[in-house]
Every structure is written in C-alpha cells, then in structure tokens.
Design a protein around this motif. Structure first.
Motif: not given
Length: 93
Positions: A33-38, A89-93, A4-6, A43-45
């Motif tokens: 929402q909170e679970a998605t953010i967490a 940037a992007e977050i990959k998983w 997901i791009p960020v 993943l960002a880290k």
C-alpha cells in the motif's frame, strides 16, 4: 498511455489527490500500500497535480480510505459517489 482518474481537491486548506482503488487494495500488505501511494504521489507531481495522495475504495457498500490522520473527519463525511462526482483530473504514466 495508461492513466487513472482522480479527484484533485482543495479542502480545509489542503490539496488532495484522491484515487479510487479496487477494494482489493485494502487487503494488500501495508508495504505494498505504501509503495503504491509513493508511486502515485511521484506520478501526480510529474503530472502537475499539487497535493497529497489519498486512497478510497468500496468496502461492502461503504467508502473506506487511507489518508493522512488530519483528513479523517473529511473522509468520514463523504461517500464514494461524492468522490466520483468530483473527478476532475488524471494521473498518466
């Protein structure tokens, strides 16, 4: 690999990882929402992105957001197009 791009920004002395969400995110239950953010924070880290996750989405042509309270003035001052133009940037998983 999904991603997901960020917009990974340093604003007002804070590191931000801004994720553009589908407008349906606003209708999700708060616990979802909170679970998605967490999940995205973790993943960002893992992707080496320093900072706190903030979510933005289109709300009938205007940007709405879910971000830490101290950042609200900043988020009120920008648009979704501003966020899109700063994707770097992007977050990959």
């Amino acid at each position: 690999m999904p991603s997901i791009p960020v917009a990974h920004l340093h604003e007002q002395g804070q590191d931000m990882v801004i994720v553009i969400m589908d407008s349906g995110f606003a209708r999700a239950a708060p616990n979802h929402q909170e679970a998605t953010i967490a999940q995205l924070q973790a993943l960002a880290k893992l992707n080496g992105l320093k900072g706190t996750i903030a979510m933005v989405w289109d709300a009938d042509g205007k940007m709405d957001y879910l971000a830490p309270q101290p950042w609200h003035d900043f988020f009120r001052s920008i648009t979704l197009d501003d966020v899109r133009s700063r994707i770097n940037a992007e977050i990959k998983w």
